[in-house]
Design a protein around this motif. Structure first.
Motif, PDB file in Angstrom:
ATOM      1  N   ASP A  48      -7.547  -0.517   8.302  1.00 29.93           N
ATOM      2  CA  ASP A  48      -7.984  -0.358   9.301  1.00 29.93           C
ATOM      3  C   ASP A  48      -7.082  -0.433  10.607  1.00 29.93           C
ATOM      4  OD1 ASP A  48      -9.112   1.696  11.424  1.00 29.93           O
ATOM      5  OD2 ASP A  48     -10.668   2.171   9.771  1.00 29.93           O
ATOM      6  N   GLY A  49      -7.598  -1.640  11.526  1.00 33.12           N
ATOM      7  CA  GLY A  49      -7.363  -2.054  12.325  1.00 33.12           C
ATOM      8  C   GLY A  49      -5.804  -2.204  12.611  1.00 33.12           C
ATOM      9  N   TYR A  50      -5.032  -2.565  10.852  1.00 37.70           N
ATOM     10  CA  TYR A  50      -3.762  -2.666  10.946  1.00 37.70           C
ATOM     11  C   TYR A  50      -2.505  -1.426  11.514  1.00 37.70           C
ATOM     12  CZ  TYR A  50       0.772  -3.130   9.158  1.00 37.70           C
ATOM     13  OH  TYR A  50       3.160  -3.509   8.210  1.00 37.70           O
ATOM     14  N   ALA A  51      -3.983  -0.397  10.777  1.00 39.25           N
ATOM     15  CA  ALA A  51      -2.879   0.976  10.901  1.00 39.25           C
ATOM     16  C   ALA A  51      -3.237   1.565  12.425  1.00 39.25           C
ATOM     17  CB  ALA A  51      -4.499   1.821  10.245  1.00 39.25           C
ATOM     18  N   ARG A  52      -3.364   1.232  13.006  1.00 40.83           N
ATOM     19  CA  ARG A  52      -4.366   1.646  14.425  1.00 40.83           C
ATOM     20  C   ARG A  52      -3.284   1.092  15.709  1.00 40.83           C
ATOM     21  NH1 ARG A  52     -10.873   3.211  15.531  1.00 40.83           N
ATOM     22  NH2 ARG A  52     -11.581   3.359  13.642  1.00 40.83           N
ATOM     23  N   ALA A  53      -3.310  -0.608  15.073  1.00 44.40           N
ATOM     24  CA  ALA A  53      -1.893  -1.361  16.130  1.00 44.40           C
ATOM     25  C   ALA A  53      -1.067  -0.840  15.468  1.00 44.40           C
ATOM     26  CB  ALA A  53      -2.839  -2.393  16.021  1.00 44.40           C
ATOM     27  N   SER A  54      -0.254  -0.477  14.086  1.00 47.09           N
ATOM     28  CA  SER A  54       1.390  -0.735  14.832  1.00 47.09           C
ATOM     29  C   SER A  54       1.517   0.884  14.662  1.00 47.09           C
ATOM     30  CB  SER A  54       1.176  -1.076  12.996  1.00 47.09           C
ATOM     31  OG  SER A  54       0.468  -0.030  11.565  1.00 47.09           O
ATOM     32  N   GLY A  55       0.535   2.124  14.084  1.00 42.69           N
ATOM     33  CA  GLY A  55       1.243   3.345  13.803  1.00 42.69           C
ATOM     34  C   GLY A  55       1.420   3.276  12.482  1.00 42.69           C
ATOM     35  N   ARG A  56       1.344   2.999  11.386  1.00 42.06           N
ATOM     36  CA  ARG A  56       1.944   3.139   9.918  1.00 42.06           C
ATOM     37  C   ARG A  56       0.513   3.187   9.113  1.00 42.06           C
ATOM     38  NH1 ARG A  56       5.330  -2.567   9.527  1.00 42.06           N
ATOM     39  NH2 ARG A  56       5.669  -1.424   7.523  1.00 42.06           N
ATOM     40  N   VAL A  57       0.425   3.068   7.905  1.00 41.33           N
ATOM     41  CA  VAL A  57      -0.273   3.267   7.115  1.00 41.33           C
ATOM     42  C   VAL A  57      -0.908   2.330   6.386  1.00 41.33           C
ATOM     43  CG1 VAL A  57      -1.007   3.968   4.366  1.00 41.33           C
ATOM     44  CG2 VAL A  57       0.520   5.584   6.733  1.00 41.33           C
ATOM     45  N   GLY A  58      -2.159   1.966   6.338  1.00 42.63           N
ATOM     46  CA  GLY A  58      -2.470   0.603   6.274  1.00 42.63           C
ATOM     47  C   GLY A  58      -3.048   0.525   4.440  1.00 42.63           C
ATOM     48  N   VAL A  59      -3.183  -0.852   4.183  1.00 49.52           N
ATOM     49  CA  VAL A  59      -3.205  -0.406   2.320  1.00 49.52           C
ATOM     50  C   VAL A  59      -3.801  -1.827   2.371  1.00 49.52           C
ATOM     51  CG1 VAL A  59      -2.377  -0.716   0.686  1.00 49.52           C
ATOM     52  CG2 VAL A  59      -1.489   0.519   2.011  1.00 49.52           C
ATOM     53  N   CYS A  60      -5.127  -1.388   0.946  1.00 50.95           N
ATOM     54  CA  CYS A  60      -5.877  -2.796   0.951  1.00 50.95           C
ATOM     55  C   CYS A  60      -5.729  -2.367  -1.062  1.00 50.95           C
ATOM     56  CB  CYS A  60      -7.146  -2.707   1.420  1.00 50.95           C
ATOM     57  SG  CYS A  60      -8.336  -1.289   0.665  1.00 50.95           S
ATOM     58  N   LEU A  61      -6.005  -2.891  -1.979  1.00 52.81           N
ATOM     59  CA  LEU A  61      -6.292  -3.085  -3.021  1.00 52.81           C
ATOM     60  C   LEU A  61      -7.529  -4.163  -3.376  1.00 52.81           C
ATOM     61  CD1 LEU A  61      -5.563  -3.249  -5.675  1.00 52.81           C
ATOM     62  CD2 LEU A  61      -4.047  -5.351  -5.201  1.00 52.81           C
ATOM     63  N   VAL A  62      -8.656  -3.987  -4.325  1.00 55.09           N
ATOM     64  CA  VAL A  62      -9.769  -4.453  -4.781  1.00 55.09           C
ATOM     65  C   VAL A  62      -9.820  -3.909  -6.134  1.00 55.09           C
ATOM     66  CG1 VAL A  62     -10.908  -4.054  -2.886  1.00 55.09           C
ATOM     67  CG2 VAL A  62     -10.949  -2.708  -4.048  1.00 55.09           C
ATOM     68  N   THR A  63     -10.692  -5.089  -6.942  1.00 62.73           N
ATOM     69  CA  THR A  63     -10.778  -4.574  -8.257  1.00 62.73           C
ATOM     70  C   THR A  63     -12.599  -3.603  -8.307  1.00 62.73           C
ATOM     71  OG1 THR A  63     -10.883  -5.478 -10.159  1.00 62.73           O
ATOM     72  CG2 THR A  63     -12.504  -6.299  -8.485  1.00 62.73           C
ATOM     73  N   SER A  64     -12.526  -3.648  -9.542  1.00 65.99           N
ATOM     74  CA  SER A  64     -13.924  -2.168  -9.834  1.00 65.99           C
ATOM     75  C   SER A  64     -14.576  -3.188  -9.691  1.00 65.99           C
ATOM     76  CB  SER A  64     -13.393  -1.916 -11.878  1.00 65.99           C
ATOM     77  OG  SER A  64     -13.826  -3.541 -12.424  1.00 65.99           O
ATOM     78  N   GLY A  65     -15.525  -1.986 -10.025  1.00 67.95           N
ATOM     79  CA  GLY A  65     -16.947  -1.806  -9.694  1.00 67.95           C
ATOM     80  C   GLY A  65     -17.743  -2.188  -8.383  1.00 67.95           C
ATOM     81  N   PRO A  66     -17.846  -3.529  -7.919  1.00 72.39           N
ATOM     82  CA  PRO A  66     -18.688  -3.608  -6.349  1.00 72.39           C
ATOM     83  C   PRO A  66     -17.980  -4.041  -5.947  1.00 72.39           C
ATOM     84  CG  PRO A  66     -18.670  -6.064  -8.273  1.00 72.39           C
ATOM     85  CD  PRO A  66     -18.234  -3.890  -9.289  1.00 72.39           C
ATOM     86  N   GLY A  67     -15.938  -4.132  -6.113  1.00 72.96           N
ATOM     87  CA  GLY A  67     -15.673  -5.145  -5.442  1.00 72.96           C
ATOM     88  C   GLY A  67     -14.772  -2.671  -5.273  1.00 72.96           C
ATOM     89  N   ALA A  68     -14.572  -1.568  -5.892  1.00 76.23           N
ATOM     90  CA  ALA A  68     -14.422  -0.618  -5.212  1.00 76.23           C
ATOM     91  C   ALA A  68     -15.718  -0.208  -4.528  1.00 76.23           C
ATOM     92  CB  ALA A  68     -14.711   0.074  -6.601  1.00 76.23           C
ATOM     93  N   THR A  69     -16.968  -0.206  -4.665  1.00 78.62           N
ATOM     94  CA  THR A  69     -18.075  -0.287  -3.939  1.00 78.62           C
ATOM     95  C   THR A  69     -18.373  -0.301  -2.461  1.00 78.62           C
ATOM     96  OG1 THR A  69     -19.654  -1.643  -5.247  1.00 78.62           O
ATOM     97  CG2 THR A  69     -19.769   0.913  -5.934  1.00 78.62           C
TER      98      THR A  69
END
Length: 552
Positions: A48-69
């Motif tokens: 989110d902070g990356y997107a606001r500061a750069s004007g580009r789409v921010g990306v994150c990658l996490v695993t299933s279950g608790p990672g997702a929640t």
């Protein structure tokens, strides 16, 4: 990975796990930089902070279950503030979905209310198209978060790559160009208005309409206020600047709202913290509302002239029409109105008295002086957030990054990490409270690992400050569960993470600590022991008209 690189992704914030181990293995073969956070919520806030500061789409990658929640709070915050991010989550193999498998959770169902769109990928042949669609949806129209949930078998299946081609979505066609008839109505309103004002929001920043807004305001000689999310959309050092509007807005801004005869609202959603008592908000004014999201118009406040369109494109058209129209001598026409506003400004609603104990307002003012207003400021949520909004003067967009709609404690530090990755040559400062900084303090390890020189300014009052303020003002000082006297020693905590820790306990130490902290290499925590029961003023009690401000 190919599709991410084609979308211009150079950085991913994330945390690995079994369901995404194959994606991580492939990422190691690319030039995409990965920032390993210490908690998945931190990954989304950093994106989110990356997107606001750069004007580009921010990306994150996490695993299933608790990672997702663990991403849900960050996704909801991005959704409320219309921030373009793409969240990629792992999922158990397709044949196990619905079987209560290890680390299985229906993240598509969970996030449906707080995303712009989400996907469960069921066929590897659809993956390239879905990734391209996700980025298009995230950044277009009114931006927002998009989630892609990928089962492990979809990742493991081999297919022949096919370029997805141009994206065409039948049910999704944002309106960018405004109806010109509506713009001519605005020009007519400008000709007759004696007391106009502009209310700008985050939509101006998201559309890149900063210059167009300034040109419009100056040509039409109209004073400008913004929402919390709109800070930086108009220069705070401009003579036409009114300050922020709303619950903790300036006296002149709130009084102008009540007295104006024309309000031009651009890229706003008339949040309850702005409007106060809605049935008398700007009751003397004709209201123009410009927004790319038609569902935001007339949602909270009735308007006389709705305009659906992109803020930048709409303002470009308005500026051209103004240049062609005969609006008369606007400076003379507005002189009485601007003189009245000058009188409201002299009320000094942001005055404070710095004596023997450090005032938090003083810390922010000194920070502004030392950084000359050039720092990227992130905040946590609460008093620290409001003091940052009031006393640090933002002249540029993308320099104030805060969780406005959802109000997430713990947002500031990971958002600062994302902003620092996006802007390696800028000073990035997280203004925090001693309560909120502890929500995601583990991300100090991330900042240290990647040598990200974020600076943390803690306004340490030993309370959950904003809740305590409400208890003082409206609950006869019954401070129920808001005392946080047993906080850690933040200087030692910084050192434990391998960062630098500094402390100021007296007013005369403030400038020295800030100067040293800002000039020190690497991450720094600065602990300022401030007046414990200092309140944020002005303040409009909940549900009251915004003219009924508590000033002291």
């Amino acid at each position: 990975m190919k599709m991410l690189m084609e979308e211009g992704v150079d950085t991913i914030f994330g945390f690995p796990g079994g369901a995404v181990i194959d994606i991580y293995d492939e990422m190691a073969r690319t030039d995409i930089k990965h920032i390993l956070v210490r908690h998945e919520q931190g990954a989304v806030h950093a994106a989110d902070g990356y997107a606001r500061a750069s004007g580009r789409v921010g990306v994150c990658l996490v695993t299933s279950g608790p990672g997702a929640t663990n991403t849900v709070t960050g996704i909801a915050s991005a959704y409320m503030d219309s921030i373009p991010i793409v969240v990629i989550t792992g999922q158990v193999p397709s044949h196990l979905i619905g079987n209560d498998a290890f680390q299985e959770v229906d993240i598509v169902g969970i996030t449906r209310p707080c995303v712009k769109h989400n996907y469960l990928v069921q066929n590897t042949n659809d993956l390239a198209r879905i990734i391209k669609e996700a980025f298009y949806i995230a950044r277009s129209g009114r931006p927002g978060p998009v989630l892609i949930d990928i089962p492990k078998d979809v990742v493991n299946t081999k297919v022949v790559f096919k370029e997805p081609g141009e994206i065409k979505l039948k049910s999704y066609n944002p309106t960018y160009s405004p109806n010109m008839k509506q713009l001519y109505k605005i020009i007519d309103l400008l000709k007759t208005a004696r007391r106009p004002m502009i209310f700008a929001g985050g939509g101006v920043i998201l559309s890149g309409a900063y210059k167009e807004l300034a040109d419009f305001a100056r040509k039409a000689q109209i004073p400008v206020t913004t929402s919390l999310m709109g800070l930086g959309a108009f220069p705070a050092t401009d003579p036409l600047w009114l300050g922020m509007i709303g619950m903790h807005g300036t006296y002149r801004s709130n009084m102008s709202t009540a007295a104006c005869d024309l309000m031009i609202a651009i890229g706003v959603r008339f949040d309850d913290r702005v409007t106060g008592k809605t049935d008398i908000f700007a009751s003397q004014a004709k209201i123009v509302h410009i927004d790319i999201d038609p569902t935001s118009i007339r949602k909270n406040i009735p308007v006389s002239t709705p305009v659906v369109g992109d803020c930048k494109i709409t303002l470009e058209h308005l500026n051209k029409l103004m240049a062609e129209a005969d609006l008369g001598n606007l400076k003379e026409k507005r002189s009485g109105w601007l003189h009245q506003i000058k009188g409201w400004k002299s009320a000094g609603s942001l005055n404070y008295n710095q004596k023997d104990i450090i005032k938090p307002q003083y810390v922010i003012e000194k920070l502004y002086e030392l950084t000359r207003g050039e720092a990227v400021i992130t905040t946590e949520v609460g008093q620290n957030q409001m003091w940052a909004a009031q006393y640090y003067h933002f002249d540029k967009p993308g320099h104030f990054i805060t969780s406005g709609g959802l109000g997430v404690m713990g947002f500031g530090l990971p958002a600062a990490i994302g902003a620092q990755v996006a802007c390696p040559d800028k000073i990035v400062v997280d203004i925090a409270g001693d309560g909120s900084i502890q929500m995601n303090i583990q991300e100090m390890a991330t900042a240290v690992q990647y040598c990200l020189p974020v600076k943390i300014v803690i306004l340490n009052n030993g309370y959950l400050g904003m809740v305590r303020q409400w208890q003082e003002l409206f609950y006869d000082k019954r401070y129920s569960c808001t005392c946080m006297e047993h906080a850690p020693d933040f200087v030692k905590l910084a050192e434990a993470y391998g960062a630098k820790g500094l402390r100021a306990s007296k007013p005369e130490e403030v400038e020295e600590v800030l100067s040293k902290g800002l000039s020190t290499d690497g991450p720094v925590i600065m602990d300022f022991r401030v007046e414990r029961e200092e309140c944020v003023y002005p303040m409009v009690p909940a549900g009251a008209p915004i003219t009924e401000m508590l000033l002291v």
